[in-house]
Enzyme design. Structure first.
Site, PDB file in Angstrom:
ATOM      1  CB  CYS A  18      34.602  41.990  45.766  1.00  0.00           C
ATOM      2  SG  CYS A  18      34.244  40.768  44.524  1.00  0.00           S
ATOM      3  N   GLY A  45      38.917  46.086  42.971  1.00  0.00           N
ATOM      4  CA  GLY A  45      38.293  45.447  41.818  1.00  0.00           C
ATOM      5  C   GLY A  45      38.158  46.433  40.683  1.00  0.00           C
ATOM      6  CG  ASN A 119      35.649  41.416  49.775  1.00  0.00           C
ATOM      7  OD1 ASN A 119      36.256  41.978  50.670  1.00  0.00           O
ATOM      8  ND2 ASN A 119      36.260  40.718  48.851  1.00  0.00           N
ATOM      9  N   GLY A 120      34.525  38.076  49.168  1.00  0.00           N
ATOM     10  CA  GLY A 120      34.921  36.820  49.807  1.00  0.00           C
ATOM     11  C   GLY A 120      34.598  35.656  48.903  1.00  0.00           C
ATOM     12  CE1 TYR A 262      49.966  44.951  45.964  1.00  0.00           C
ATOM     13  CE2 TYR A 262      48.237  43.327  45.654  1.00  0.00           C
ATOM     14  CZ  TYR A 262      49.036  44.334  45.153  1.00  0.00           C
ATOM     15  OH  TYR A 262      48.907  44.736  43.860  1.00  0.00           O
TER      16      TYR A 262
END
Ligand code: SF4
Length: 490
Positions: A18, A45, A119-120, A262
């Site tokens: 996300c 995402g 996000n997580g 990354y």
């Protein structure tokens, strides 16, 4: 390689799930800058995108499947009125690819209107959901974002927004960077260990919060600073500033080292480190730790590029006669929606996506550089491609340590069984992918390149010891876990 319609854009890499945005402007609609910021976060995402705005009276929402450019048209953006907005891009877990799971999550309740982008991943979401459901909360999804929203809504019935967020932070456990909209107030929160990034930016007429600084650059903003681990940031409704509330303090953070390796864009600055420079430094360290004589060094595009340039630069500085070349060309038009139902079709997909430049590799010894190997099948196909193009030797160097364990904090990695490094040495993996040699970078070198102490990084997928308490797994630090039952009795 496990293929399928949800293949990430780069084969055999972990997948971020996300990206989040929140904006509060003085006197124009916030939807358009939020939309552009989501564009800048598209790499985080690709399955769905959404924006919720507030015009001072009511919320407006649009979510759609696919890339940001597909999920919205001009009319959708025009209908998102109001100077406050939050947005989200999402890559879902398997099996939940539909609009009901797309974010931001929004709900109207007695205490106002609430929107949430996450996000997580929470590690105690099931417990909290059961407890909230037991006290009458009805859930429409199985996601942890809705759990946070319900908990916050409950707290907002008898507390102001700062106290309500603090109470919720005391109950949720795991990784979260959130943008929240309560009526027309936009907030940003980062979990106490700061696992996922979150940055504050300033625009001419307001403020914006986003997962990465590249999103702030894209909308012409200026980065102010990172949201601190455990901090709540409340943007002023007039776009004139923000308030900071340090709600939770812990001794050590747990920044995800894979953001640097990354996930994040190379042009983003995370916790004051430029990701591109970290990746080049990882490449330099890779040469120093595991350099191998060869004629040509080449990256796996695009993920290995910065690593390979750092690696080749260090080799040349040390007097090595080695060329840096783009030996693998990428077809940019093979999208992630390409459906690959069989192994043969998946192997064909790698050839559709990457093609070696014969003259670069023919008769040469070649070192291929990438940032990670997850399952390993793509690596063997890459090695085959380069050998078939005439390379005499093919070495593989990876700018991160072997991934040996799953991630529980919002990264789609793979199960232990699928991870090629879970039970194999680097030599075993070299033999399996058909390389003449294969080496990884050490965790110490990664820590040094990121410039943080090992105790402030999460490396759970490398060590199998996690910074949050996960059922059935070891932890690498003392964890104060919220006591859900005692809070429920309040
Ligand atoms: S387990 Fe790995 S991918 Fe997951 S948060 Fe930690 S470092 Fe990042």
């Amino acid at each position: 390689m496990q293929g399928g319609p949800s293949d990430p854009p780069e084969f055999d890499h972990p997948t971020e799930k996300c990206g989040v945005v929140g904006a509060s402007l003085a006197d124009r609609d916030a939807a358009l800058p939020t939309y552009y910021a989501l564009y800048a976060l598209q790499h985080r995402g690709q399955e769905s995108a959404g924006i919720v705005s507030h015009d001072g009276f009511q919320q407006h929402q649009h979510v759609g499947m696919g890339l940001v450019g597909d999920a919205f048209d001009e009319d959708d953006i025009d209908a998102l009125h109001g100077p406050a907005a939050i947005g989200h891009v999402r890559y879902p877990t398997a099996g939940s690819v539909d609009e009901s799971c797309a974010q931001p999550f929004s709900v109207s309740f007695k205490g106002g209107a609430l929107g949430l982008s996450h996000n997580g991943n929470l590690v105690n979401a099931d417990e909290l959901r059961d407890e909230l459901a037991g006290s009458g909360h009805a859930f429409t999804s199985d996601g942890d974002t809705e759990v946070i929203a319900h908990d916050l809504a409950r707290n907002l019935l008898d507390a102001d927004i700062v106290d309500a967020v603090e109470a919720t932070m005391g109950r949720i456990h795991g990784s979260y960077s959130l943008t929240i909209m309560h009526d027309d107030t936009v907030l940003g929160v980062r979990d106490p260990r700061g696992n996922r990034p979150l940055v504050i930016g300033k625009l001419d007429d307001g403020y914006i919060i986003a997962s990465e600084s590249a999103a702030i650059d894209t909308v012409g903003g200026e980065v102010v600073r990172d949201v601190r681990p455990g901090e709540l940031v409340v943007l002023h409704e007039d776009g004139g500033g923000f308030d900071s509330h340090q709600l939770v303090d812990v001794d050590n953070t747990a920044h995800c080292f894979f953001e640097y390796v990354y996930f994040a864009r190379p042009d983003s600055v995370i916790d004051e480190e430029l990701v591109y420079e970290v990746r080049r430094e990882l490449g330099r360290q890779l040469w120093q730790e595991a350099g191998v004589d060869s004629d040509v060094v080449m990256p796996v595009p695009d993920s290995g590029r910065a690593f390979a340039s750092g690696y080749a630069e260090q080799a040349q500085q040390e007097g090595e006669s080695v060329d840096f070349a783009e030996g693998l060309m990428k077809n940019r038009y093979v999208g992630r929606t390409f459906i690959m139902p069989t192994q043969e079709a998946r192997e064909r997909a790698v050839r559709l996506k990457l093609n070696p430049i014969k003259s670069t590799v023919e008769g040469k010894s070649v070192t291929i550089i990438d940032d990670s190997i997850v399952r390993g099948t793509t690596s063997s196909q890459l090695v085959d491609l380069v050998r078939e193009a005439g390379a005499e030797e093919v070495h593989v160097r990876i700018g991160a340590p072997p991934i040996q364990a799953p991630c529980y904090f919002g990264i789609d990695m793979a199960t232990r069984d699928e991870l090629i490094a879970a039970d194999r040495t680097a030599d075993d993996i070299a033999a399996e992918v058909g390389a003449d040699s294969l080496s990884y970078l050490s965790l110490d070198a990664v820590t040094a390149a990121i410039g943080k102490s090992r105790a402030d990084l999460c490396a759970g997928c490398v060590t199998g010891e996690y910074p949050y308490e996960v059922d059935g797994e070891a932890t690498d630090r003392p964890v104060q876990r919220p006591d859900v039952d005692s809070v429920a009795d309040d």
